[in-house]
Design a protein around this motif. Structure first.
Motif, PDB file in Angstrom:
ATOM      1  N   GLN A   1       2.317  -0.073  70.386  1.00 26.72           N
ATOM      2  CA  GLN A   1       1.589   0.868  71.230  1.00 26.72           C
ATOM      3  C   GLN A   1       2.283   2.217  71.166  1.00 26.72           C
ATOM      4  N   TYR A   2       1.482   3.270  71.229  1.00 30.56           N
ATOM      5  CA  TYR A   2       2.013   4.623  71.182  1.00 30.56           C
ATOM      6  C   TYR A   2       1.604   5.364  72.437  1.00 30.56           C
ATOM      7  N   LEU A   3       2.443   6.294  72.840  1.00 32.11           N
ATOM      8  CA  LEU A   3       2.232   7.100  74.027  1.00 32.11           C
ATOM      9  C   LEU A   3       2.401   8.553  73.629  1.00 32.11           C
ATOM     10  N   ARG A   4       1.465   9.397  74.032  1.00 30.59           N
ATOM     11  CA  ARG A   4       1.584  10.824  73.752  1.00 30.59           C
ATOM     12  C   ARG A   4       1.780  11.555  75.066  1.00 30.59           C
ATOM     13  N   SER A   5       2.828  12.333  75.143  1.00 31.38           N
ATOM     14  CA  SER A   5       3.133  13.091  76.346  1.00 31.38           C
ATOM     15  C   SER A   5       3.600  14.490  75.960  1.00 31.38           C
ATOM     16  N   LYS A   6       2.901  15.486  76.418  1.00 38.10           N
ATOM     17  CA  LYS A   6       3.258  16.889  76.163  1.00 38.10           C
ATOM     18  C   LYS A   6       3.434  17.180  74.679  1.00 38.10           C
ATOM     19  N   GLY A   7       2.560  16.624  73.851  1.00 34.76           N
ATOM     20  CA  GLY A   7       2.580  16.880  72.418  1.00 34.76           C
ATOM     21  C   GLY A   7       3.610  16.084  71.633  1.00 34.76           C
TER      22      GLY A   7
ATOM     23  N   PHE B   1       5.501   8.866  71.288  1.00 35.84           N
ATOM     24  CA  PHE B   1       6.519   7.859  71.532  1.00 35.84           C
ATOM     25  C   PHE B   1       5.966   6.482  71.171  1.00 35.84           C
ATOM     26  N   GLU B   2       6.825   5.619  70.625  1.00 33.42           N
ATOM     27  CA  GLU B   2       6.477   4.215  70.429  1.00 33.42           C
ATOM     28  C   GLU B   2       6.916   3.483  71.691  1.00 33.42           C
ATOM     29  N   LEU B   3       6.019   2.694  72.254  1.00 33.97           N
ATOM     30  CA  LEU B   3       6.282   1.992  73.496  1.00 33.97           C
ATOM     31  C   LEU B   3       6.497   0.516  73.200  1.00 33.97           C
ATOM     32  N   GLN B   4       7.663  -0.005  73.605  1.00 36.67           N
ATOM     33  CA  GLN B   4       8.005  -1.410  73.375  1.00 36.67           C
ATOM     34  C   GLN B   4       8.347  -2.068  74.702  1.00 36.67           C
ATOM     35  N   LYS B   5       7.943  -3.318  74.836  1.00 41.30           N
ATOM     36  CA  LYS B   5       8.273  -4.096  76.022  1.00 41.30           C
ATOM     37  C   LYS B   5       9.400  -5.062  75.661  1.00 41.30           C
ATOM     38  N   VAL B   6      10.512  -4.949  76.366  1.00 41.36           N
ATOM     39  CA  VAL B   6      11.663  -5.812  76.145  1.00 41.36           C
ATOM     40  C   VAL B   6      11.727  -6.782  77.317  1.00 41.36           C
TER      41      VAL B   6
ATOM     42  N   LYS C   1      11.014   8.189  70.672  1.00 47.14           N
ATOM     43  CA  LYS C   1      10.328   9.294  70.004  1.00 47.14           C
ATOM     44  C   LYS C   1      10.066   8.945  68.536  1.00 47.14           C
ATOM     45  N   VAL C   2       8.844   9.264  68.055  1.00 51.57           N
ATOM     46  CA  VAL C   2       8.434   8.931  66.688  1.00 51.57           C
ATOM     47  C   VAL C   2       7.979  10.203  65.979  1.00 51.57           C
ATOM     48  N   ASP C   3       8.382  10.344  64.729  1.00 49.98           N
ATOM     49  CA  ASP C   3       7.908  11.448  63.901  1.00 49.98           C
ATOM     50  C   ASP C   3       6.464  11.138  63.499  1.00 49.98           C
ATOM     51  N   PRO C   4       5.509  12.038  63.751  1.00 52.57           N
ATOM     52  CA  PRO C   4       4.099  11.778  63.416  1.00 52.57           C
ATOM     53  C   PRO C   4       3.866  11.462  61.937  1.00 52.57           C
ATOM     54  N   LEU C   5       4.754  11.899  61.058  1.00 50.95           N
ATOM     55  CA  LEU C   5       4.613  11.608  59.627  1.00 50.95           C
ATOM     56  C   LEU C   5       4.587  10.104  59.380  1.00 50.95           C
TER      57      LEU C   5
END
Length: 83
Positions: free
Chosen positions: A3-9, A12-17, A41-45
């Protein structure tokens, strides 16, 4: 499932531990689910890299050497679930 989350441009990759045992103390109560969500944080590339690789393979399969493709032909449309 990723799952990915976008916040203020920023993406982020969202993981549940989670573990089999564990809980959280919140105020004067106990939350039995000891899971923790981690956002990295994830690089969009990295999100479009598989599409770039596939476009290159498709061009090679057709015997073409050019590697330039318009971005609208490379990426799936907004309604697709591939991205």
């Amino acid at each position: 499932k990723v799952q990915y989350l976008r916040s203020k441009g920023v993406i982020f990759e969202l993981q549940k531990v989670s573990t089999e045992t564990g809980s959280w103390f919140i105020d004067n109560s106990v939350e039995p689910d000891g899971s923790l969500y981690v956002a990295t944080k994830v690089d969009p590339l990295f999100l479009i890299l598989p599409h770039l690789i596939e476009a290159r393979r498709a061009k090679k399969a057709k015997g073409q050497t050019g590697m330039f493709v318009p971005i609208d032909q490379l990426l799936p449309s907004a309604g697709d679930d591939d991205i």
